[in-house]
Design a protein around this motif. Structure first.
Motif, PDB file in Angstrom:
ATOM      1  N   LEU A  41       0.810  -1.226   0.000  1.00 42.26           N
ATOM      2  CA  LEU A  41       0.000   0.000   0.000  1.00 42.26           C
ATOM      3  C   LEU A  41       0.841   1.272   0.000  1.00 42.26           C
ATOM      4  O   LEU A  41       0.421   2.288  -0.545  1.00 42.26           O
ATOM      5  CB  LEU A  41      -0.856   0.029   1.280  1.00 42.26           C
ATOM      6  CG  LEU A  41      -2.176  -0.715   1.265  1.00 42.26           C
ATOM      7  CD1 LEU A  41      -2.874  -0.537   2.606  1.00 42.26           C
ATOM      8  CD2 LEU A  41      -3.067  -0.192   0.136  1.00 42.26           C
ATOM      9  N   ASP A  42       2.021   1.204   0.624  1.00 43.55           N
ATOM     10  CA  ASP A  42       2.862   2.402   0.703  1.00 43.55           C
ATOM     11  C   ASP A  42       3.324   2.874  -0.678  1.00 43.55           C
ATOM     12  O   ASP A  42       3.758   4.008  -0.826  1.00 43.55           O
ATOM     13  CB  ASP A  42       4.091   2.147   1.605  1.00 43.55           C
ATOM     14  CG  ASP A  42       4.866   0.900   1.227  1.00 43.55           C
ATOM     15  OD1 ASP A  42       4.265  -0.021   0.638  1.00 43.55           O
ATOM     16  OD2 ASP A  42       6.078   0.836   1.499  1.00 43.55           O
ATOM     17  N   HIS A  43       3.225   2.000  -1.683  1.00 45.75           N
ATOM     18  CA  HIS A  43       3.674   2.397  -3.021  1.00 45.75           C
ATOM     19  C   HIS A  43       2.643   3.230  -3.783  1.00 45.75           C
ATOM     20  O   HIS A  43       2.957   3.821  -4.819  1.00 45.75           O
ATOM     21  CB  HIS A  43       4.013   1.158  -3.860  1.00 45.75           C
ATOM     22  CG  HIS A  43       5.355   0.579  -3.528  1.00 45.75           C
ATOM     23  ND1 HIS A  43       6.289   1.254  -2.803  1.00 45.75           N
ATOM     24  CD2 HIS A  43       5.918  -0.617  -3.844  1.00 45.75           C
ATOM     25  CE1 HIS A  43       7.370   0.510  -2.670  1.00 45.75           C
ATOM     26  NE2 HIS A  43       7.166  -0.633  -3.281  1.00 45.75           N
ATOM     27  N   PHE A  59      -0.503  -3.666   5.305  1.00 38.92           N
ATOM     28  CA  PHE A  59       0.730  -3.790   6.083  1.00 38.92           C
ATOM     29  C   PHE A  59       0.672  -4.883   7.144  1.00 38.92           C
ATOM     30  O   PHE A  59      -0.387  -5.192   7.686  1.00 38.92           O
ATOM     31  CB  PHE A  59       1.034  -2.479   6.806  1.00 38.92           C
ATOM     32  CG  PHE A  59       1.321  -1.346   5.868  1.00 38.92           C
ATOM     33  CD1 PHE A  59       2.095  -1.545   4.731  1.00 38.92           C
ATOM     34  CD2 PHE A  59       0.821  -0.084   6.117  1.00 38.92           C
ATOM     35  CE1 PHE A  59       2.361  -0.500   3.864  1.00 38.92           C
ATOM     36  CE2 PHE A  59       1.088   0.964   5.250  1.00 38.92           C
ATOM     37  CZ  PHE A  59       1.847   0.757   4.128  1.00 38.92           C
ATOM     38  N   LEU A  60       1.839  -5.357   7.441  1.00 36.51           N
ATOM     39  CA  LEU A  60       2.055  -6.102   8.672  1.00 36.51           C
ATOM     40  C   LEU A  60       2.432  -5.044   9.711  1.00 36.51           C
ATOM     41  O   LEU A  60       3.319  -4.220   9.458  1.00 36.51           O
ATOM     42  CB  LEU A  60       3.204  -7.097   8.479  1.00 36.51           C
ATOM     43  CG  LEU A  60       3.451  -8.046   9.651  1.00 36.51           C
ATOM     44  CD1 LEU A  60       2.358  -9.111   9.700  1.00 36.51           C
ATOM     45  CD2 LEU A  60       4.815  -8.733   9.514  1.00 36.51           C
ATOM     46  N   VAL A  61       1.741  -5.089  10.828  1.00 38.64           N
ATOM     47  CA  VAL A  61       2.016  -4.079  11.865  1.00 38.64           C
ATOM     48  C   VAL A  61       2.447  -4.778  13.147  1.00 38.64           C
ATOM     49  O   VAL A  61       2.172  -5.965  13.346  1.00 38.64           O
ATOM     50  CB  VAL A  61       0.769  -3.189  12.142  1.00 38.64           C
ATOM     51  CG1 VAL A  61       0.369  -2.399  10.912  1.00 38.64           C
ATOM     52  CG2 VAL A  61      -0.396  -4.025  12.645  1.00 38.64           C
ATOM     53  N   LYS A 107       3.242   0.325  11.529  1.00 43.89           N
ATOM     54  CA  LYS A 107       3.756  -0.427  10.376  1.00 43.89           C
ATOM     55  C   LYS A 107       5.181  -0.888  10.680  1.00 43.89           C
ATOM     56  O   LYS A 107       5.995  -0.114  11.202  1.00 43.89           O
ATOM     57  CB  LYS A 107       3.764   0.496   9.154  1.00 43.89           C
ATOM     58  CG  LYS A 107       4.374  -0.147   7.924  1.00 43.89           C
ATOM     59  CD  LYS A 107       4.547   0.856   6.788  1.00 43.89           C
ATOM     60  CE  LYS A 107       5.281   0.211   5.633  1.00 43.89           C
ATOM     61  NZ  LYS A 107       6.349   1.001   5.077  1.00 43.89           N
ATOM     62  N   ILE A 108       5.449  -2.126  10.365  1.00 45.84           N
ATOM     63  CA  ILE A 108       6.816  -2.619  10.527  1.00 45.84           C
ATOM     64  C   ILE A 108       7.642  -2.028   9.387  1.00 45.84           C
ATOM     65  O   ILE A 108       7.276  -2.158   8.216  1.00 45.84           O
ATOM     66  CB  ILE A 108       6.830  -4.159  10.509  1.00 45.84           C
ATOM     67  CG1 ILE A 108       6.147  -4.661  11.793  1.00 45.84           C
ATOM     68  CG2 ILE A 108       8.235  -4.708  10.359  1.00 45.84           C
ATOM     69  CD1 ILE A 108       5.988  -6.142  11.890  1.00 45.84           C
ATOM     70  N   SER A 109       8.696  -1.329   9.726  1.00 46.32           N
ATOM     71  CA  SER A 109       9.487  -0.689   8.673  1.00 46.32           C
ATOM     72  C   SER A 109      10.956  -0.668   9.066  1.00 46.32           C
ATOM     73  O   SER A 109      11.292  -0.751  10.251  1.00 46.32           O
ATOM     74  CB  SER A 109       8.986   0.726   8.416  1.00 46.32           C
ATOM     75  OG  SER A 109       9.420   1.572   9.453  1.00 46.32           O
TER      76      SER A 109
HETATM   77  P1  AMP Z   1      11.137  -2.154  -0.032  1.00 50.36           P
HETATM   78  O1  AMP Z   1      12.257  -3.169   0.067  1.00 50.36           O
HETATM   79  O2  AMP Z   1      11.135  -1.169   1.095  1.00 50.36           O
HETATM   80  O3  AMP Z   1      11.114  -1.475  -1.382  1.00 50.36           O
HETATM   81  O4  AMP Z   1       9.769  -2.929   0.131  1.00 50.36           O
HETATM   82  C1  AMP Z   1       9.491  -4.120  -0.541  1.00 50.36           C
HETATM   83  C2  AMP Z   1       8.005  -4.426  -0.517  1.00 50.36           C
HETATM   84  O5  AMP Z   1       7.519  -4.609   0.831  1.00 50.36           O
HETATM   85  C3  AMP Z   1       7.141  -3.319  -1.103  1.00 50.36           C
HETATM   86  O6  AMP Z   1       6.142  -3.907  -1.932  1.00 50.36           O
HETATM   87  C4  AMP Z   1       6.526  -2.653   0.103  1.00 50.36           C
HETATM   88  O7  AMP Z   1       5.311  -2.048  -0.213  1.00 50.36           O
HETATM   89  C5  AMP Z   1       6.336  -3.843   1.033  1.00 50.36           C
HETATM   90  N1  AMP Z   1       6.248  -3.499   2.472  1.00 50.36           N
HETATM   91  C6  AMP Z   1       7.074  -2.690   3.174  1.00 50.36           C
HETATM   92  N2  AMP Z   1       6.721  -2.663   4.484  1.00 50.36           N
HETATM   93  C7  AMP Z   1       5.648  -3.489   4.625  1.00 50.36           C
HETATM   94  C8  AMP Z   1       4.831  -3.898   5.740  1.00 50.36           C
HETATM   95  N3  AMP Z   1       5.052  -3.484   6.984  1.00 50.36           N
HETATM   96  N4  AMP Z   1       3.822  -4.756   5.500  1.00 50.36           N
HETATM   97  C9  AMP Z   1       3.587  -5.222   4.250  1.00 50.36           C
HETATM   98  N5  AMP Z   1       4.305  -4.872   3.155  1.00 50.36           N
HETATM   99  C10 AMP Z   1       5.338  -4.018   3.325  1.00 50.36           C
END
Ligand code: AMP
Ligand code: ZN
Length: 489
Positions: A256-258, A287-289, A295-297
């Motif tokens: 969703l963040d995209h 997201f997985l939270v 949000k897990i980030s």
């Molecule tokens: P990135 O390596 O940050 O470019 O992320 C790789 C993928 O993981 C992308 O499709 C993001 O949207 C997805 N993503 C990042 N954080 C989360 C989250 N907490 N839960 C689900 N998807 C995520």
């Protein structure tokens, strides 16, 4: 069978999925940025991609799947600001960017294998007159393709060249006050509260970089018609999807963040270059939270990874079950306890598979009563990938088999497992020995390959060899199944 339906973020509605060419699906997934381990939130995104691909295959589609690996150009902010994520790690670890990327790609592949996520094969190096339509492709291996797309964007009047880089003219693309296709926000709404990097070269602070110039400290640089530099983050997805899958995709996924930045920008770049619709269905996982709801980030500093589960003695596939137990469009809360609860379901299914008797294993035809479950499973799957309901159906079917003392569900169960990806067939190896002997697996695999080549002499030879070693091979519609003969225990 009810046709496959999926929520299309472009129209904010669940729609029947109809690909451009009958029977074939072109599917592009935004993949990992390889500068740190993938956290479990990222892995949720890839479990979703894998399940969707398997569900389409279950529906008879030939899925051409491309996933990118971002190893250049993704800045510490999703806009153009900050430092290149890969280079930041490279400097911190005293490695080259390529070494950093190679390390985290290997870790990503290993985690995907542990979760039974089938990745497309690595794209062949170098230029290819007819590139494969399923590929795991690296941004740094596709700089030429990006330069070509940027050239088209500039030629069509949507990109402009300045001393600090080539920028995309967002306002020209959207029209005055125009909203983005996915987020449906104006530029002011989209960037409200953000501090945008406003290079004096940009016509508007909303414009984003296609190609960055004159950054002498950036380690990765390539020649281009505009000078030596490196690509912006978003252009890689437009260029690689086009190169491998063509100018209009059937399906495009991401988290969703995209939606507000990366995917809006991909659409703008691709459509301004080609004049054709970019993707017909956009799908996004929620997201997985953490338990506290955040949000897990990676930017949060500490984040759970698959190795944490393995270190806690948890079967990694339990995380897959946790993901399947929630709808992909619903937020999912992560805790070790929730994964342990999911592990109980996988233990239950594995236990059933391990104890299957020979009659159930060899019977071509399952019990009549399984038809109702098969129908329910398809119904759930094709209803916007309702995996919690599909999983519940599988568990109920196994419970019914126990209740009726009738194990004739193996073919149906394997069909379901082709979608769920829980690797139940593997449990058969463990039927007598408790461990899967690698030598036996190797011989079975070699025999399957011989059968594929129609080298039946070799396949018989291998069967005899396995037999002499105490293992019985059966050929089912789903490939070979091997069980330890009673005498081998
Ligand atoms: P990135 O390596 O940050 O470019 O992320 C790789 C993928 O993981 C992308 O499709 C993001 O949207 C997805 N993503 C990042 N954080 C989360 C989250 N907490 N839960 C689900 N998807 C995520
Ligand atoms: Zn992308």
């Amino acid at each position: 069978m009810k046709p496959f339906q999926i929520y299309n973020s472009l129209h904010r509605a669940v729609e029947e999925f109809v690909p451009l060419r009958p029977g074939i699906v072109t599917f592009y997934s935004c993949g990992p940025t390889v500068y740190l381990p993938q956290h479990l939130g990222n892995m949720r995104a890839y479990v979703f991609v894998d399940t969707l691909r398997r569900a389409l295959r279950f529906n008879g589609y030939d899925v051409r799947h491309v996933m990118n690996i971002t190893d250049v150009g993704h800045m510490t902010s999703d806009a153009d600001a900050g430092e290149d994520k890969i280079e930041k790690t490279a400097r911190a670890q005293g490695k080259s960017p390529r070494e950093v990327a190679d390390f985290y790609i290997a870790q990503f592949k290993r985690d995907c294998a542990s979760l039974n996520i089938e990745l497309p094969p690595a794209a062949p190096a170098g230029d290819h007159p007819a590139p494969p339509q399923s590929a795991l492709c690296r941004a740094t291996d596709n700089i030429d393709a990006m330069i070509a797309v940027i050239g088209r964007i500039v030629a069509n009047g949507y990109g402009y060249v300045t001393p600090s880089g080539v920028y995309f003219d967002v306002e020209k693309w959207r029209g005055p006050g125009g909203a983005g296709r996915l987020a449906r926000q104006s530029l002011a709404e989209q960037h409200a509260g953000q501090r945008l990097e406003h290079s004096p070269d940009k016509k508007s602070p909303h414009d984003f970089a296609l190609w960055v110039l004159n950054q002498p400290h950036h380690l990765m640089q390539w020649d281009s018609p505009w000078g030596r530099g490196y690509p912006g983050w978003h252009i890689e997805c437009s260029a690689m999807s086009m190169k491998y899958l063509g100018e209009t995709l059937d399906l495009h996924s991401g988290g969703l963040d995209h939606i507000p930045v990366h995917h809006e920008n991909e659409i703008a770049q691709s459509e301004s270059a080609t004049g054709h619709p970019f993707a017909r269905y956009f799908v996004h996982n929620a997201f997985l939270v953490g338990m506290e709801g955040a949000k897990i980030s990676k930017s949060a500093g500490r984040f759970p990874v698959l190795d944490d589960l393995i270190a806690a003695g948890i079967n990694p596939l339990a995380f897959r079950v946790l993901c399947l137990g929630a709808k992909y469009r619903s937020e999912l809360a992560f805790s070790i306890d929730s994964v342990r609860a999911a592990e109980k379901n996988i233990d239950y299914l594995n236990e059933f598979a391990r104890n299957l008797n020979e009659t159930a294993l060899s019977s071509e035809q399952d019990a009549d009563w399984t038809a109702e479950y098969a129908e329910r499973f398809c119904e759930a799957l094709n209803n916007d990938l309702n995996t919690p309901q599909a999983l519940a159906t599988v568990l109920e079917m196994v419970a019914q088999a126990y209740r009726l003392r009738d194990q004739r569900i193996w073919n149906t169960l394997q069909n379901f497992d082709d979608v769920l990806g829980l690797d139940l067939k593997k449990k058969l190896f463990e039927s007598s020995t408790g461990l899967e002997p690698p030598e036996i697996s190797r011989l079975v695999k070699e025999r399957e390959e011989a059968r594929e080549r129609k080298d039946f002499a070799r396949s018989d030879e291998l069967r005899n060899q396995l037999d002499a070693m105490g293992y019985l091979v059966k050929d089912t519609k789903k490939g070979s199944v091997v069980t330890a003969k009673r005498s081998a225990t």
